[in-house]
Scaffold this active site. Structure first.
Site, PDB file in Angstrom:
ATOM      1  N   GLY A  11       0.840  -1.200   0.000  1.00 38.36           N
ATOM      2  CA  GLY A  11       0.000   0.000   0.000  1.00 38.36           C
ATOM      3  C   GLY A  11       0.872   1.246   0.000  1.00 38.36           C
ATOM      4  N   ARG A  87     -11.844 -17.692 -13.448  1.00 38.29           N
ATOM      5  CA  ARG A  87     -11.403 -17.487 -12.056  1.00 38.29           C
ATOM      6  C   ARG A  87      -9.917 -17.144 -11.988  1.00 38.29           C
ATOM      7  NH1 ARG A  87      -9.459 -22.441  -9.624  1.00 38.29           N
ATOM      8  NH2 ARG A  87      -8.737 -23.692 -11.342  1.00 38.29           N
ATOM      9  N   ASP A 115       6.110  -5.425   5.283  1.00 32.97           N
ATOM     10  CA  ASP A 115       6.556  -6.797   5.572  1.00 32.97           C
ATOM     11  C   ASP A 115       6.379  -7.728   4.363  1.00 32.97           C
ATOM     12  OD1 ASP A 115       3.829  -6.378   5.996  1.00 32.97           O
ATOM     13  OD2 ASP A 115       3.649  -8.088   7.340  1.00 32.97           O
ATOM     14  N   THR A 137       5.226   2.133   5.891  1.00 38.93           N
ATOM     15  CA  THR A 137       3.816   1.795   6.112  1.00 38.93           C
ATOM     16  C   THR A 137       3.219   2.796   7.093  1.00 38.93           C
ATOM     17  OG1 THR A 137       2.219   0.276   7.115  1.00 38.93           O
ATOM     18  CG2 THR A 137       4.471   0.001   7.828  1.00 38.93           C
ATOM     19  N   ASP A 139       1.080   1.941   9.047  1.00 43.48           N
ATOM     20  CA  ASP A 139       0.717   1.144  10.229  1.00 43.48           C
ATOM     21  C   ASP A 139       1.792   1.165  11.319  1.00 43.48           C
ATOM     22  OD1 ASP A 139      -1.399   0.464   8.597  1.00 43.48           O
ATOM     23  OD2 ASP A 139      -0.587  -1.495   8.055  1.00 43.48           O
ATOM     24  N   ASP A 141       4.185  -0.875  11.810  1.00 38.38           N
ATOM     25  CA  ASP A 141       4.262  -2.197  12.445  1.00 38.38           C
ATOM     26  C   ASP A 141       5.421  -3.050  11.940  1.00 38.38           C
ATOM     27  OD1 ASP A 141       3.316  -2.673   9.923  1.00 38.38           O
ATOM     28  OD2 ASP A 141       1.715  -4.033  10.515  1.00 38.38           O
ATOM     29  N   ARG A 183      -4.173  -2.247  10.223  1.00 38.80           N
ATOM     30  CA  ARG A 183      -4.183  -3.706  10.078  1.00 38.80           C
ATOM     31  C   ARG A 183      -4.202  -4.379  11.454  1.00 38.80           C
ATOM     32  NH1 ARG A 183      -3.467  -5.836   5.057  1.00 38.80           N
ATOM     33  NH2 ARG A 183      -2.161  -4.189   4.278  1.00 38.80           N
TER      34      ARG A 183
END
Ligand code: F6P
Length: 360
Positions: A11, A87, A115, A137, A139, A141, A183
């Site tokens: 992201g 699919r 990560d 990130t 986040d 994290d 997350r």
């Protein structure tokens, strides 16, 4: 002279362009060549998916959000999603990716990612294509670094949202629930919640019970404060319950998409209090826009350090912030893995000391 690839994966977050700029500037001054690979690994398999990055390409990008290279969190060459009839299926395209990197003449990659991107970089390194990792990130994290760039900006955006929710919560005597990203880690929720003076902060690391939250709202009502503000991390879970998921991980559609944790809290609360409860999902606003000064600085320092490692041929290192210093550590699974808020750590304790309800 070295020629190396530069890629942004996962992201996006504010500060990616600042890293790109720093890498290209430093590499150019040292006489190295930077091949930009677009939309993470997608660029390797597309006709015009790579380009030489020069001082001209990067002019004016420092304050810009997003990434001029584009990114993707669905581009893992070891699990490449392709359409098979109606699919999606996954195939190992790592040999093709390695072949393309060799064709491009790069001796390694500077991988700016979280990560997931670092795990791919490590797997490619095992097959002879080394990397320097630059952790990013919102986040915050990533285990190996004290802070990732992007987090400071996201935390400020969330804090601003809490400030805004406060005034309207007070005007209408409502409980305002703000769902933030992160997350499985509660850094954005805990830190913006503290900075914004939230009354309730729920994070994935501390499963919540509705009882203490109802009590907190009612205690405030008893003091004449007939409104409350709750910040809920998207990964927060009710005790014994499950995370709220918006979309399951499927081939071609990326990882599990969290969402709905705020609504789950609102439904639980509505049954037990007489105030109106409203939910705001902050979503991708947390990832957009111009990086803060802190994130620009951190990103620039990490980018410059990454090139210093390329220059020394010191591959398979992760550039990190430790305390006030930029340094580097081996790109191991441990350093590139995830970290979480310590429920007994200083910030969680400060929250408790200040009377914030953590749902315990
Ligand atoms: O990892 C960054 C992040 O913004 C998380 O906080 C969030 O769960 C996820 O990415 C959202 O990803 P997407 O943009 O694919 O929905």
């Amino acid at each position: 002279m070295a020629r190396f690839g530069l890629m942004t994966g996962g992201g996006d977050c504010p500060g990616l362009n600042a890293v790109i700029r720093a890498v290209v500037k430093r590499a150019t001054s040292l006489g190295h060549e930077v091949v930009g690979i677009e939309r993470a690994f997608h660029g390797l398999f597309e006709e015009h998916g790579t380009r030489l990055l020069t001082l001209d390409n990067i002019s004016g990008i420092l304050p810009r959000g997003g990434t001029i290279l584009g990114t993707s969190n669905r581009a893992n060459p070891f699990r490449w999603a392709v359409r098979d009839g109606g699919r999606w299926v996954e195939r190992d395209e790592s040999t093709r990716a390695l072949g393309r990197l060799r064709e491009l003449g790069v001796e390694g990659l500077v991988m700016v990612g979280g990560d997931g991107s670092m795990a791919i970089a490590r797997a490619l390194a095992e097959r002879g294509m080394p990397s320097i990792g630059v952790p990013k990130t919102i986040d915050n994290d990533l285990a190996g670094t004290d802070q990732t760039f992007g987090f400071d900006t996201a935390r400020a955006i969330a804090t601003d949202a809490i400030d805004k929710l406060h005034t309207t919560a007070e005007a209408h005597d409502r409980v305002m629930v703000l769902e933030v990203m992160g997350r499985n880690a509660g850094f954005i929720a805990l830190e913006s919640g503290l900075a914004g003076g939230a009354d309730i902060i729920l994070i994935p690391e501390i499963p919540w019970r509705v009882g203490p939250i109802v009590e907190a709202v009612k205690r405030r009502q008893a003091r004449g404060r007939s409104f409350s503000v709750a910040v809920v991390a998207e990964g927060a879970v009710p005790l014994g319950g499950e995370q709220a998921i918006q979309e399951q991980a499927t081939p071609g559609r990326g990882v599990v998409r969290l969402g709905g944790a705020g609504r789950v809290l609102a439904e639980a609360l509505t049954e037990q209090i007489d105030l109106e409860v409203r939910v705001t999902v902050l979503g991708h606003l947390q990832r957009g826009g111009s990086p803060s000064a802190f994130d620009r600085l951190l990103a620039s320092r990490l980018g410059a350090h990454a090139v210093a490692l390329v220059d020394r041929g010191a591959w398979n290192r992760l550039v990190v912030l430790r305390g006030d210093s930029i340094t580097d550590v081996p790109m191991t699974a441990e350093e590139t893995g995830t970290r979480h808020v310590d429920p007994k750590g200083e910030l969680a304790e400060v929250a408790r000391d200040l009377g914030v309800c953590l749902g315990e």
